[in-house]
Scaffold this motif. Structure first.
Motif, PDB file in Angstrom:
ATOM      1  N   PRO A  52      -1.996  -4.692  -0.594  1.00 29.23           N
ATOM      2  CA  PRO A  52      -2.893  -4.501  -1.724  1.00 29.23           C
ATOM      3  C   PRO A  52      -2.294  -5.552  -3.064  1.00 29.23           C
ATOM      4  CG  PRO A  52      -1.705  -2.498  -1.015  1.00 29.23           C
ATOM      5  CD  PRO A  52      -1.363  -3.521  -0.249  1.00 29.23           C
ATOM      6  N   SER A  53      -3.034  -5.595  -3.933  1.00 24.82           N
ATOM      7  CA  SER A  53      -2.730  -6.729  -5.114  1.00 24.82           C
ATOM      8  C   SER A  53      -3.909  -6.136  -6.343  1.00 24.82           C
ATOM      9  CB  SER A  53      -3.217  -7.836  -4.655  1.00 24.82           C
ATOM     10  OG  SER A  53      -3.135  -8.806  -5.974  1.00 24.82           O
ATOM     11  N   THR A  54      -3.320  -6.129  -7.566  1.00 26.34           N
ATOM     12  CA  THR A  54      -4.134  -5.964  -8.819  1.00 26.34           C
ATOM     13  C   THR A  54      -4.104  -7.346  -9.271  1.00 26.34           C
ATOM     14  OG1 THR A  54      -3.181  -3.717  -8.879  1.00 26.34           O
ATOM     15  CG2 THR A  54      -4.229  -4.955 -11.016  1.00 26.34           C
ATOM     16  N   ARG A  55      -2.877  -7.975 -10.086  1.00 28.58           N
ATOM     17  CA  ARG A  55      -3.045  -9.099 -10.692  1.00 28.58           C
ATOM     18  C   ARG A  55      -3.611 -10.288  -9.767  1.00 28.58           C
ATOM     19  NH1 ARG A  55       0.188  -5.403 -12.823  1.00 28.58           N
ATOM     20  NH2 ARG A  55       0.472  -5.249 -10.445  1.00 28.58           N
ATOM     21  N   THR A  56      -3.004 -10.601  -8.533  1.00 34.44           N
ATOM     22  CA  THR A  56      -3.345 -11.662  -7.897  1.00 34.44           C
ATOM     23  C   THR A  56      -4.846 -11.766  -7.501  1.00 34.44           C
ATOM     24  OG1 THR A  56      -1.086 -11.483  -7.206  1.00 34.44           O
ATOM     25  CG2 THR A  56      -2.505 -13.196  -5.984  1.00 34.44           C
ATOM     26  N   ARG A 104      -2.872 -13.699   1.334  1.00 36.13           N
ATOM     27  CA  ARG A 104      -1.553 -12.630   0.836  1.00 36.13           C
ATOM     28  C   ARG A 104      -1.097 -12.244   2.145  1.00 36.13           C
ATOM     29  NH1 ARG A 104      -0.100  -8.675  -3.867  1.00 36.13           N
ATOM     30  NH2 ARG A 104       0.379 -10.500  -4.770  1.00 36.13           N
ATOM     31  N   HIS A 131       6.447 -16.359  -3.632  1.00 36.73           N
ATOM     32  CA  HIS A 131       5.230 -16.037  -4.293  1.00 36.73           C
ATOM     33  C   HIS A 131       4.986 -17.120  -5.243  1.00 36.73           C
ATOM     34  CE1 HIS A 131       2.297 -13.547  -5.995  1.00 36.73           C
ATOM     35  NE2 HIS A 131       2.868 -12.895  -6.463  1.00 36.73           N
ATOM     36  N   GLN A 134       2.981 -17.109  -8.841  1.00 39.74           N
ATOM     37  CA  GLN A 134       3.393 -16.116  -9.835  1.00 39.74           C
ATOM     38  C   GLN A 134       4.363 -17.146 -10.603  1.00 39.74           C
ATOM     39  OE1 GLN A 134       3.418 -12.514 -10.464  1.00 39.74           O
ATOM     40  NE2 GLN A 134       4.361 -13.399 -12.110  1.00 39.74           N
ATOM     41  N   CYS A 270       7.241  -9.745 -12.940  1.00 37.38           N
ATOM     42  CA  CYS A 270       6.051  -9.908 -12.377  1.00 37.38           C
ATOM     43  C   CYS A 270       5.000  -8.787 -12.232  1.00 37.38           C
ATOM     44  CB  CYS A 270       6.408 -10.436 -11.037  1.00 37.38           C
ATOM     45  SG  CYS A 270       7.380  -9.327  -9.744  1.00 37.38           S
ATOM     46  N   LEU A 271       5.572  -7.590 -12.336  1.00 34.75           N
ATOM     47  CA  LEU A 271       4.765  -6.301 -12.114  1.00 34.75           C
ATOM     48  C   LEU A 271       3.994  -6.245 -10.739  1.00 34.75           C
ATOM     49  CD1 LEU A 271       2.995  -6.160 -15.489  1.00 34.75           C
ATOM     50  CD2 LEU A 271       4.908  -5.060 -14.790  1.00 34.75           C
ATOM     51  N   PRO A 272       3.901  -5.288 -10.072  1.00 36.86           N
ATOM     52  CA  PRO A 272       4.040  -3.931 -10.733  1.00 36.86           C
ATOM     53  C   PRO A 272       5.335  -3.409 -10.630  1.00 36.86           C
ATOM     54  CG  PRO A 272       3.488  -3.752  -8.333  1.00 36.86           C
ATOM     55  CD  PRO A 272       3.323  -4.974  -8.537  1.00 36.86           C
ATOM     56  N   ARG A 298      -1.327 -15.169 -15.644  1.00 32.92           N
ATOM     57  CA  ARG A 298      -1.652 -15.237 -13.953  1.00 32.92           C
ATOM     58  C   ARG A 298      -3.142 -15.837 -13.928  1.00 32.92           C
ATOM     59  NH1 ARG A 298       0.629 -12.779  -9.857  1.00 32.92           N
ATOM     60  NH2 ARG A 298      -0.570 -14.024  -8.653  1.00 32.92           N
TER      61      ARG A 298
HETATM   62  N1   CP Z   1       2.750  -9.772  -9.518  1.00 35.07           N
HETATM   63  C1   CP Z   1       1.883  -9.470  -8.423  1.00 35.07           C
HETATM   64  O1   CP Z   1       1.661 -10.335  -7.544  1.00 35.07           O
HETATM   65  O2   CP Z   1       1.136  -8.341  -8.594  1.00 35.07           O
HETATM   66  P1   CP Z   1      -0.118  -7.897  -7.539  1.00 35.07           P
HETATM   67  O3   CP Z   1       0.821  -7.417  -6.265  1.00 35.07           O
HETATM   68  O4   CP Z   1      -0.732  -6.921  -8.188  1.00 35.07           O
HETATM   69  O5   CP Z   1      -0.987  -8.940  -7.253  1.00 35.07           O
END
Ligand code: CP
Length: 336
Positions: A52-56, A104, A131, A134, A270-272, A298
């Motif tokens: 899973p991913s939010t930002r990327t 990913r 990464h 990032q 970098c979050l989360p 990002r």
């Molecule tokens: N920092 C980063 O890659 O966040 P995601 O896992 O939400 O994409």
């Protein structure tokens, strides 16, 4: 034209990385003025996620749209990647249909394999090793928040916590760019000899410095940027008690640790984040935290990476040729 992938920052020179960061800053400036150019009109990006991913995900998807292109989100289990079809065949097919492939991957070997068979640029959106997208964002954010009267090469970047895939990329890009990089962690969670060797070779070429230490108080004393990341990830659940005991409380980025750093020191993640674990709410929400500037960047960095890789590959037919084909196809359709 030479095929350029974005798999590791190690594939690029200091000058190339600085060009990419400066392009990101210019694209951000254009965005703020509402002037993002449609550099990738009609281009497509296949985005495969094994995790899973939010930002990327959001930054690449929005980034492609803002540049005039299109991104397809291919979630885990949705395509035949390595199941019912070889990875090589997936790479070949996607290369025939799309202008670039984002991946990913759980394992870095999957990324390398994809790049081996793809005939369009492959972009690494995180593996168990690194990464790289990032950290283009991270250095861009550092440049925006640099202390006055300091050059990039004078910055002290201190990463506290586990030697994660993010650590490897931050360490590699900082040492490539000639910065001073320190990692503070218990010995068992420090980078491997192989990772250190890469960073040391970068320093030998760039004039940067590398320090690996258990002494977190000494490490943060001159920090311009204090970076941390998760202490455990999916698949490491069995190790949580042991990892928590190793890091807590010494390596937690809390107000006590931050008070040992210079007043201008900025906190990055970098979050989360696991709030209250590797960093406290008080620190993450403090005026010294730049974690949401970093997250926003990002988007700008992905646009920089996409434009850098794909714009030189975009076709540029003349208006006359476009008019000719439109006329031919319309005439054909009209006589059907
Ligand atoms: N920092 C980063 O890659 O966040 P995601 O896992 O939400 O994409």
């Amino acid at each position: 034209m030479t095929l350029k992938h974005f798999i590791t920052v190690q594939d690029f020179s200091k000058e190339e990385l600085l060009d990419l960061i400066n392009l990101t800053l210019l694209i951000k400036e254009a965005d703020i003025q509402g002037c993002t150019p449609k550099l990738l009109e009609g281009a497509s990006l296949a985005m495969i996620f094994e995790e899973p991913s939010t930002r990327t995900r959001v930054s690449f998807e929005v980034g492609m749209a803002e540049l005039g292109g299109y991104a397809l989100y291919l979630k885990p289990g949705e395509i035949h990647l390595g199941v019912r079809e070889t990875l090589a065949d997936t790479a070949r097919v996607l290369s025939r249909m799309c202008d670039a492939i984002f991946l990913r991957a759980l394992k870095h070997e999957t990324m390398v394999e994809m790049a081996k068979y793809a005939t369009v640029p492959v972009i690494n959106g995180l593996t168990d090793y690194n990464h790289p997208t990032q950290v283009v964002c991270d250095v861009t954010t550092m440049i925006e928040h640099m202390p006055e009267n300091k050059a990039l090469e004078e910055l002290n970047v201190v990463f506290v916590g586990d030697a994660t895939n993010v650590l490897s990329s931050v360490m590699f890009i900082c040492t490539k760019l000639g910065m001073n990089f320190t990692h503070a962690a218990p010995q068992a969670y420090q980078p491997s000899a192989a990772w250190r060797g890469i960073a040391e070779a970068n320093c030998a070429e760039s004039g940067g410095t590398l320090t690996i230490t258990e002494d977190v108080s000494a490490a943060v004393a001159n920090a311009d940027f204090l970076y941390t990341d998760l202490w455990w990830w999916v698949g490491q659940e069995d190790e949580i008690p042991e990892r928590r005991a190793a890091f807590m409380p010494t390596y937690q980025v809390n107000m006590e640790l931050l008070s040992k750093a210079p007043k201008h020191c900025k906190v990055m993640h970098c979050l989360p984040a696991s709030r209250g674990v590797e960093a406290t709410d008080e620190v993450l929400d403090s005026p010294q935290s730049i974690i949401f500037d970093q997250a926003e960047n990002r988007l700008h960095a992905e646009k920089g990476i996409l434009a850098w890789l794909l714009y030189p590959r975009m076709p540029s037919p003349s208006e006359a040729l476009k008019t000719y084909y439109k006329g031919q196809i319309e005439a054909f359709l009209n006589q059907m």
